[in-house]
Design a protein around this motif. Sequence first.
Motif, mmCIF file in Angstrom:
data_model
loop_
_atom_site.group_PDB
_atom_site.id
_atom_site.type_symbol
_atom_site.label_atom_id
_atom_site.label_comp_id
_atom_site.label_asym_id
_atom_site.label_seq_id
_atom_site.Cartn_x
_atom_site.Cartn_y
_atom_site.Cartn_z
ATOM 1 N N ARG A 136 0.806 -1.217 0.000
ATOM 2 C CA ARG A 136 0.000 0.000 0.000
ATOM 3 C C ARG A 136 0.849 1.282 0.000
ATOM 4 N NH1 ARG A 136 -5.030 -1.528 4.128
ATOM 5 N NH2 ARG A 136 -5.779 -3.344 2.936
ATOM 6 N N ASP A 137 2.134 1.145 0.254
ATOM 7 C CA ASP A 137 3.026 2.304 0.259
ATOM 8 C C ASP A 137 4.169 2.078 -0.734
ATOM 9 O OD1 ASP A 137 4.239 4.704 0.922
ATOM 10 O OD2 ASP A 137 5.208 3.919 2.734
ATOM 11 N N PRO A 138 3.824 1.894 -2.022
ATOM 12 C CA PRO A 138 4.850 1.555 -3.015
ATOM 13 C C PRO A 138 5.869 2.665 -3.236
ATOM 14 C CG PRO A 138 2.790 2.089 -4.117
ATOM 15 C CD PRO A 138 2.487 2.017 -2.639
ATOM 16 N N HIS A 139 5.499 3.922 -2.938
ATOM 17 C CA HIS A 139 6.432 5.037 -3.117
ATOM 18 C C HIS A 139 7.238 5.317 -1.848
ATOM 19 C CE1 HIS A 139 3.340 5.618 -6.247
ATOM 20 N NE2 HIS A 139 4.341 6.079 -6.964
ATOM 21 N N GLN A 140 7.082 4.450 -0.844
ATOM 22 C CA GLN A 140 7.874 4.491 0.390
ATOM 23 C C GLN A 140 7.766 5.843 1.105
ATOM 24 O OE1 GLN A 140 11.824 3.156 -1.007
ATOM 25 N NE2 GLN A 140 11.312 1.127 -0.235
ATOM 26 N N THR A 141 6.532 6.271 1.321
ATOM 27 C CA THR A 141 6.297 7.515 2.042
ATOM 28 C C THR A 141 6.811 7.438 3.472
ATOM 29 O OG1 THR A 141 4.333 7.953 0.694
ATOM 30 C CG2 THR A 141 4.515 9.136 2.784
ATOM 31 N N LEU A 142 6.598 6.301 4.129
ATOM 32 C CA LEU A 142 7.077 6.148 5.503
ATOM 33 C C LEU A 142 8.600 6.279 5.568
ATOM 34 C CD1 LEU A 142 4.849 3.177 6.733
ATOM 35 C CD2 LEU A 142 4.769 5.546 7.567
ATOM 36 N N ARG A 143 9.257 5.675 4.625
ATOM 37 C CA ARG A 143 10.721 5.762 4.593
ATOM 38 C C ARG A 143 11.165 7.211 4.365
ATOM 39 N NH1 ARG A 143 14.950 2.207 3.657
ATOM 40 N NH2 ARG A 143 16.793 3.110 2.652
ATOM 41 N N ALA A 144 10.481 7.916 3.478
ATOM 42 C CA ALA A 144 10.838 9.305 3.197
ATOM 43 C C ALA A 144 10.641 10.183 4.428
ATOM 44 C CB ALA A 144 10.010 9.825 2.030
ATOM 45 N N LEU A 145 9.549 9.960 5.169
ATOM 46 C CA LEU A 145 9.329 10.724 6.393
ATOM 47 C C LEU A 145 10.415 10.453 7.423
ATOM 48 C CD1 LEU A 145 5.464 10.336 6.892
ATOM 49 C CD2 LEU A 145 6.687 12.401 6.190
ATOM 50 N N ALA A 146 10.908 9.234 7.446
ATOM 51 C CA ALA A 146 11.950 8.865 8.415
ATOM 52 C C ALA A 146 13.281 9.542 8.132
ATOM 53 C CB ALA A 146 12.129 7.344 8.433
ATOM 54 N N THR A 147 13.443 10.128 6.950
ATOM 55 C CA THR A 147 14.695 10.813 6.607
ATOM 56 C C THR A 147 14.681 12.277 7.026
ATOM 57 O OG1 THR A 147 13.979 11.544 4.383
ATOM 58 C CG2 THR A 147 14.916 9.316 4.581
ATOM 59 N N ALA A 148 13.660 12.719 7.742
ATOM 60 C CA ALA A 148 13.539 14.143 8.072
ATOM 61 C C ALA A 148 14.770 14.662 8.806
ATOM 62 C CB ALA A 148 12.279 14.384 8.900
#
Length: 394
Positions: free
Chosen positions: A19-31
């Motif tokens: 459901r998160d193929p664009h890796q939004t969670l991963r991107a948020l974790a790079t803040a």
Amino acid sequence: MAPLFDESSVDDPDRIAERDPHQTLRALATAGAQVREAVTLAGEAGLDRVSSGERPRSVLVAALGGSSVVAQVLELLAEPGSPVPVSARRNLPFPGWVGPLDLVVAVSLSGRAPGPVAVAAEAARRGAALLTVGATDSPLADICAQARGVHIGVGRGRISSRTGLWSLLAPVVMAANQLGLVDAPASTLEAVAERLDEQAEACRPSSESFVNPAKLLATRLAESVPVILGDGPLNGVAAGRAASMLARTARMPATCGELPDAASQIVACFDGPFTAVGGQGAGGRGARDDIFADPFLDGPAQPRLGLLMLRDAPPEMRSLESDEAEALTDAVLQSAEETGVTVSTVTAEPGHPLVRLAGQMAQTDFTATYLAIGLGLDPAVSPHVADLRDRTGH
């Protein structure tokens, strides 16, 4: 009818990946990493040149959409002690008073947002000092180069202002600090990065729902009509960001407000159709739970109003003003609970105002993303937004 939130999906790595193929969670974790990278990129771009001359007469920040929070944060930080006015602009018309004595800051992750690009072009035409933040190979960067301003890139892999916010915000805060508009030295930005790292660890996908604050909050908000309320100016900015993320990422319509001004309009909603003591509602039934109700004969139950209160950390020194603000917040929460409103509270950890704000925004960013995943939505892509862009060409 309340949306169908699948709580098990936010704890299942395979379903999260699906459901998160664009890796939004991963991107948020790079803040946190975005803050540190921005410090480096700003230094390489020659940010010192922004403050090499005299302090500007005023500062105008041009940003829109998900980037508009950059202007809101700068206004928030500058308001207590900035020696020059700081204002925000989304698009033209350009203020008539801006000229060679002023600084214009234009922010766009892609460097192509029409509003900031147009504002930057007009600032260059009038001879104002120019600072731009966005993609390196972009119209915004070209305008800045022609005006001999300072352009700061955003690094690789930044595809959305929702997940790349700190690549935009950190350089602007650095410039404001150098100009003496805000008190946010390098140590503050490192503390911001650390707070963002802490939130990323607490809200990581592998953390089970019963201990993950973002997953817990997403579960509660999924069963409600969300209203986000900040207990003051700092959390007013955080509330606006949270409402935007819920709408854009989780497709949940949300309203927001800031105390004390929004107290009456929010509390008035407690008399409405989405609380246990409210009206009859659109379906002819009140929002009061009925264990004998048949969803096929009586229609689905209406969602319950959900209040998310964003609270600041307790002040180091109490005052009459802080006591009154706390009393108002407590009164609103008590009224909400008495009328059956689903109440959730997120309280900031102590620190510099920017550090406290970073923690609040990070948790609600993760919350909106988990809410989308639990609802079976791709957090990064809205088909209707894509269709709107096709229709309008923007």
